[in-house]
Design an enzyme around this catalytic site. Structure first.
Site, PDB file in Angstrom:
ATOM      1  N   HIS A 104      42.409  31.918  37.093  1.00  0.00           N
ATOM      2  CA  HIS A 104      44.254  31.740  37.491  1.00  0.00           C
ATOM      3  C   HIS A 104      44.789  32.051  36.485  1.00  0.00           C
ATOM      4  CE1 HIS A 104      42.770  30.546  41.409  1.00  0.00           C
ATOM      5  NE2 HIS A 104      42.470  31.822  41.405  1.00  0.00           N
ATOM      6  N   HIS A 155      44.501  38.395  45.921  1.00  0.00           N
ATOM      7  CA  HIS A 155      44.012  37.827  45.069  1.00  0.00           C
ATOM      8  C   HIS A 155      42.699  37.587  44.722  1.00  0.00           C
ATOM      9  CE1 HIS A 155      43.531  33.480  44.028  1.00  0.00           C
ATOM     10  NE2 HIS A 155      41.996  33.021  44.021  1.00  0.00           N
ATOM     11  N   ASP A 178      41.941  37.342  41.038  1.00  0.00           N
ATOM     12  CA  ASP A 178      40.352  37.172  39.934  1.00  0.00           C
ATOM     13  C   ASP A 178      40.082  38.285  38.966  1.00  0.00           C
ATOM     14  OD1 ASP A 178      40.500  34.350  41.052  1.00  0.00           O
ATOM     15  OD2 ASP A 178      38.984  36.030  42.641  1.00  0.00           O
ATOM     16  N   HIS A 210      32.466  36.840  40.901  1.00  0.00           N
ATOM     17  CA  HIS A 210      33.360  36.269  39.990  1.00  0.00           C
ATOM     18  C   HIS A 210      31.573  37.252  38.784  1.00  0.00           C
ATOM     19  CE1 HIS A 210      36.400  34.361  40.134  1.00  0.00           C
ATOM     20  NE2 HIS A 210      36.351  33.666  41.503  1.00  0.00           N
TER      21      HIS A 210
END
EC number: 3.5.1.108
Length: 288
Positions: free
Chosen positions: A79, A236, A240, A263
């Site tokens: 973030h 969001h 990321d 991720h």
């Protein structure tokens, strides 16, 4: 386009969403071509610094963790990295007195606010861009992420959850300047049914309605004020992605498309890009 850093240091204090530990974090100006460097100030050793590089990513379970050769690590950097990318900060020193970046409100919003309060300083060096030269794809089961050559950065991202509260959402993005207004305040999210298992593994120990969107077993949003956007979830995931891609050390210029990204997938894409020197080149803005 010139590189930039902060005009002055700026600090915050908060809790880590996974560790539950409180830390103080300071973003400081840095010289040209420094990149983004993290320093663990609670470790009194010359081995306490970690470059925010895809090569140093050592964990991708629910967040991005970086480590150095001395096993010093910092987790949940994505973030903050997204905020630095969105505010076009090329060089910064991040000092933190604990193992995890504070979660703040679960988005990049407060990090953007900090950077804007500190101000931005242009530097005497050209900004570098990572221009993609060929098609590159990474796939894991039904999740995929790929990039193709383009003279501009564009992203088309789709998420698909077996949850009525989320479902299938798609978002296209093509303007870095709009990040701070339209993406930065999108919060992380999770399911109440997973909390006990996560906490038994030492995760989500600092999670609350103050820093995450919570979804219960009936697919209801539990946060008193609800969502900030109807499609806050995919926003969001886009946040990321930007944070993870910034561990490339620069701005990626490509047409990017993703489906059910993570991720791990984001980091795998960078490894695949850099393992083939014919797939990219570093350029300045005038060479795009």
């Amino acid at each position: 386009m010139q590189q930039s850093t902060l005009l002055k240091p700026v600090s915050c204090y908060g809790i880590g969403v996974h560790s539950g530990k409180r830390t103080q974090l300071t973003i400081e100006p840095a010289k040209e071509n420094t990149g983004i460097i993290f320093i663990r100030t609670d470790i009194s050793s010359e081995n306490n610094y970690i470059e925010a590089s895809y090569l140093n990513v050592s964990g991708t379970l629910l967040s991005t963790t970086i480590s150095n050769d001395h096993k010093v690590q910092i987790s949940t950097i994505e973030h903050l990295m997204a905020a630095l990318w969105g505010c076009e900060i090329d060089n910064a020193i991040i000092k933190i007195d604990g193992p995890e970046v504070p979660i703040m409100d679960g988005s990049s919003k407060l990090f953007v606010f900090m950077i804007e309060c500190a101000g931005k300083k242009l530097q005497n060096a050209p900004r570098k861009y990572l221009k993609i030269l060929k098609d590159i794809k990474v796939i894991h089961k039904d999740c995929e992420l790929y990039c193709t050559p383009s003279n501009h950065m564009t992203v088309d991202l789709t998420i698909d959850f077996n949850s009525k509260a989320i479902g299938k959402q798609n978002l296209s993005f093509s303007n870095q300047e709009s990040f701070t207004k339209n993406i930065a305040d999108a919060r992380t999210f999770g399911f109440i049914k997973d909390v006990h298992d996560l906490q038994s593994k030492g995760l989500a120990l600092g999670a609350s309605f103050e820093n995450a969107i919570a979804i219960n077993e009936e697919d209801k949003i539990l946060n008193p004020n609800g969502l900030r956007y109807e499609d806050e979830f995919v926003r969001h995931k886009l946040l990321d992605l930007f944070g993870d891609l910034y561990t490339s050390g620069t701005n990626v210029v490509s047409s990017i498309k993703g489906y059910k990204t993570s991720h791990a997938l984001n980091n795998e894409l960078l490894h695949k890009i850099f393992c083939d020197t014919t797939s990219y080149k570093f350029v300045t803005a005038s060479e795009l």
